[in-house]
Design a protein around this motif. Structure first.
Motif, PDB file in Angstrom:
ATOM      1  N   THR A 186       0.826  -1.209   0.000  1.00  0.00           N
ATOM      2  CA  THR A 186       0.000   0.000   0.000  1.00  0.00           C
ATOM      3  C   THR A 186       0.856   1.253   0.000  1.00  0.00           C
ATOM      4  O   THR A 186       0.672   2.150  -0.830  1.00  0.00           O
ATOM      5  CB  THR A 186      -0.924   0.031   1.226  1.00  0.00           C
TER       6      THR A 186
ATOM      7  N   ALA B 134     -12.584   5.483  -5.719  1.00  0.00           N
ATOM      8  CA  ALA B 134     -11.540   5.385  -6.746  1.00  0.00           C
ATOM      9  C   ALA B 134     -11.838   6.309  -7.912  1.00  0.00           C
ATOM     10  O   ALA B 134     -12.670   6.008  -8.763  1.00  0.00           O
ATOM     11  CB  ALA B 134     -11.417   3.942  -7.219  1.00  0.00           C
TER      12      ALA B 134
ATOM     13  N   GLU C 116      -8.131  -3.076   1.411  1.00  0.00           N
ATOM     14  CA  GLU C 116      -8.875  -3.038   0.154  1.00  0.00           C
ATOM     15  C   GLU C 116      -8.000  -2.548  -0.999  1.00  0.00           C
ATOM     16  O   GLU C 116      -8.158  -2.988  -2.149  1.00  0.00           O
ATOM     17  CB  GLU C 116     -10.113  -2.147   0.304  1.00  0.00           C
ATOM     18  N   VAL C 117      -7.079  -1.640  -0.698  1.00  0.00           N
ATOM     19  CA  VAL C 117      -6.124  -1.203  -1.709  1.00  0.00           C
ATOM     20  C   VAL C 117      -5.281  -2.389  -2.166  1.00  0.00           C
ATOM     21  O   VAL C 117      -5.050  -2.605  -3.357  1.00  0.00           O
ATOM     22  CB  VAL C 117      -5.222  -0.081  -1.164  1.00  0.00           C
TER      23      VAL C 117
ATOM     24  N   GLU D 232      -6.070  -5.486  -2.073  1.00  0.00           N
ATOM     25  CA  GLU D 232      -6.934  -6.374  -2.850  1.00  0.00           C
ATOM     26  C   GLU D 232      -6.980  -5.912  -4.306  1.00  0.00           C
ATOM     27  O   GLU D 232      -6.875  -6.722  -5.240  1.00  0.00           O
ATOM     28  CB  GLU D 232      -8.339  -6.367  -2.252  1.00  0.00           C
ATOM     29  N   ALA D 233      -7.137  -4.615  -4.503  1.00  0.00           N
ATOM     30  CA  ALA D 233      -7.190  -4.066  -5.854  1.00  0.00           C
ATOM     31  C   ALA D 233      -5.858  -4.237  -6.575  1.00  0.00           C
ATOM     32  O   ALA D 233      -5.812  -4.616  -7.760  1.00  0.00           O
ATOM     33  CB  ALA D 233      -7.581  -2.591  -5.796  1.00  0.00           C
TER      34      ALA D 233
ATOM     35  N   TYR E  14     -13.191  -1.564  -5.465  1.00  0.00           N
ATOM     36  CA  TYR E  14     -12.738  -0.793  -4.303  1.00  0.00           C
ATOM     37  C   TYR E  14     -13.808   0.215  -3.890  1.00  0.00           C
ATOM     38  O   TYR E  14     -14.163   0.318  -2.710  1.00  0.00           O
ATOM     39  CB  TYR E  14     -11.439  -0.073  -4.638  1.00  0.00           C
TER      40      TYR E  14
ATOM     41  N   THR F 127     -16.778  -1.382  -2.208  1.00  0.00           N
ATOM     42  CA  THR F 127     -16.497  -1.940  -0.887  1.00  0.00           C
ATOM     43  C   THR F 127     -16.232  -0.867   0.157  1.00  0.00           C
ATOM     44  O   THR F 127     -16.509  -1.057   1.343  1.00  0.00           O
ATOM     45  CB  THR F 127     -15.276  -2.888  -0.961  1.00  0.00           C
ATOM     46  N   LEU F 128     -15.697   0.258  -0.267  1.00  0.00           N
ATOM     47  CA  LEU F 128     -15.232   1.298   0.659  1.00  0.00           C
ATOM     48  C   LEU F 128     -16.253   1.721   1.713  1.00  0.00           C
ATOM     49  O   LEU F 128     -15.905   1.788   2.905  1.00  0.00           O
ATOM     50  CB  LEU F 128     -14.745   2.512  -0.137  1.00  0.00           C
TER      51      LEU F 128
END
Length: 452
Positions: free
Chosen positions: A209, A236, A412-413, A415-416, A434, A437-438
């Motif tokens: 990240t 995003a 989550e970042v 994951e992306a 993203y 989900t955020l």
């Protein structure tokens, strides 16, 4: 460090607050447990703590320091610390703490404030600049740790590899396109060399990240994870998607490591112990500490590194002002709220962060010093010509959002990033996932605003 950075006040979610308190040792004996991390190729913190233990026990009769190492990378250490901190009985008295975890532990009642002790410690007022004191400041304004180190990030490159690719050195890319052009030239003209590497998979956790994605995002015209004006997390936007597109280009054009290496928890060792010394890596996006293993006191001395290696700023996306980007973090020595020996514990913190031990740590790790007297000592930069450059990156550095939700956002970042690295999703698809989900990880739609 000649100019000290503000180490970021950042956060990680930890288990809910435990109850009770640690019981004093029987018979009046006092033992302080210090938790820290150690890796085979990263022995520097352990050496410093062993020296601090020797100094401390010589002047604190009846108090024993128990050093408890956690083997593995940062993610393994965070996991172990969180597990131990679930209970007052298992929590260590003192621990090496990443600044991005501090506020979450403060909110959970795990850390003890140090202000009453700091006021009586002369070094706090004379050797630690006001900026670096923010490293472990809680939301309540109190200080919860003494900084051990801070850092910045940029681009490292092998001069011979770039020269073989027809790229003039010193190399000073002005845009992301310049970086990709150089990587493509290495691919074409230097068979067997990996053109470019960065951390972009979940196994690398916060490293992916912070010194991967955020080094891209914060270099875009409107890129940020958190809108300070509206006090909301950003979805995003274009900058986010463009950052993923850069990663996508690296892996779809085979400009980066093999996917098996991208998923290797020991990728850092590949960079520093194998690929760079062997001339098999062109460019690396990483931190100020990169040459620590190469120095005479390092785990794999490489005397030629000062001639073979170059370092330069990570440019902004299109060369827009300020022209470059960096991210900063750091580590502190923190005290558990559960320890019954708070004065003794604070005394150990002052011993571990005195000039001698701070110098031992900084010279070994390559991290940037937090004490003025260490930064001013010629021995600090004697065998590391990159120190001034990475210190000066303070001019363009950024810090991670100082909020409790950050660790979830960071996950989550990652994951992306990983989805794009592997090709499982396009940059646009990963960005949309993203954004979708955020809201669920930051407290609802009302805590989110559209990203730029």
């Amino acid at each position: 460090m000649k100019r000290v950075l503000i180490a970021s006040i950042l956060i990680i979610g930890v288990a809910a607050c435990g109850s009770g308190s640690k019981e004093p040792a029987a018979g009046g004996a006092k033992e302080l447990e210090v938790l820290y991390k150690v890796e085979t190729t990263w022995p520097y913190l352990e050496k410093m703590l062993q020296n601090a233990k020797k100094q401390y026990e010589a002047t604190h009769k009846g108090v024993t320091i128990k050093l408890t190492p956690v083997q593995g990378n940062n993610e393994a250490y965070y996991t172990k610390l969180a597990l131990l901190n679930r209970s007052a009985d298992s929590a260590p008295d003192l621990y090496y703490h990443d600044t991005f975890q501090v506020n979450a532990d403060v909110a959970a009642g795990k850390l003890a404030p140090l202000d009453d002790y700091l006021g009586a410690w002369p070094d706090w007022g004379t050797q630690f600049p006001d900026s670096v004191k923010q490293a472990a400041k809680g939301g309540d304004g109190k200080i919860y740790g003494v900084p051990i180190s801070t850092d910045t990030r940029g681009l490292w490159y092998h001069k011979d590899v770039l020269a073989k690719a027809g790229i003039a050195v010193p190399w000073e890319p002005r845009t992301w396109a310049d970086v990709l052009t150089a990587a493509r030239a290495v691919k074409q003209k230097v068979p067997g060399a990996i053109p470019f590497s960065m951390y972009s998979t979940k196994i690398h956790g916060e490293a992916a990240t912070m010194q991967g994605f955020e080094m891209l995002l914060y270099g875009t015209p409107a890129g940020t994870l958190y809108d300070e004006t509206q006090k909301k997390w950003t979805t995003a936007g274009k900058g986010f998607t463009d950052s993923l597109a850069f990663i996508n280009t690296i892996y779809r054009e085979n400009l980066g490591p093999k996917l098996s290496d991208a998923h290797n928890a020991k990728l850092n060792d590949k960079h520093t112990l194998e690929w760079f010394p062997q001339g098999k890596l062109g460019i690396l996006l990483d931190g100020a500490w990169t040459p620590s293993a190469w120095k005479p006191t390092g785990t794999k001395p490489w005397p030629e590194w000062t001639r073979k290696m170059g370092w330069t700023r990570m440019p902004t996306q299109n060369g827009q002002e300020p022209g470059a980007v960096s991210m900063s973090g750091g580590w502190v020595m923190a005290m558990s709220s559960y320890t019954p020996h708070k004065k003794e514990a604070f005394d150990f913190i002052t011993t571990a962060t005195n000039k001698e031990n701070s110098m031992l740590y900084s010279v070994g790790t390559g991290d940037l010093a937090t004490r003025k007297d260490v930064a001013a000592d010629p021995a600090y930069s004697a065998d590391n010509p990159s120190v001034k450059f990475f210190t000066d990156l303070a001019e363009v550095t950024h810090y991670r959002p100082a909020f409790e939700e950050y660790p979830k956002v960071s996950a989550e970042v990652q994951e992306a990033m990983e989805a794009v690295t592997t090709g499982a999703r396009s940059p646009e698809e990963a960005a949309k996932a993203y954004s979708d989900t955020l809201p669920g990880v930051v407290g609802g739609p009302g805590k989110v605003v559209a990203g730029g």
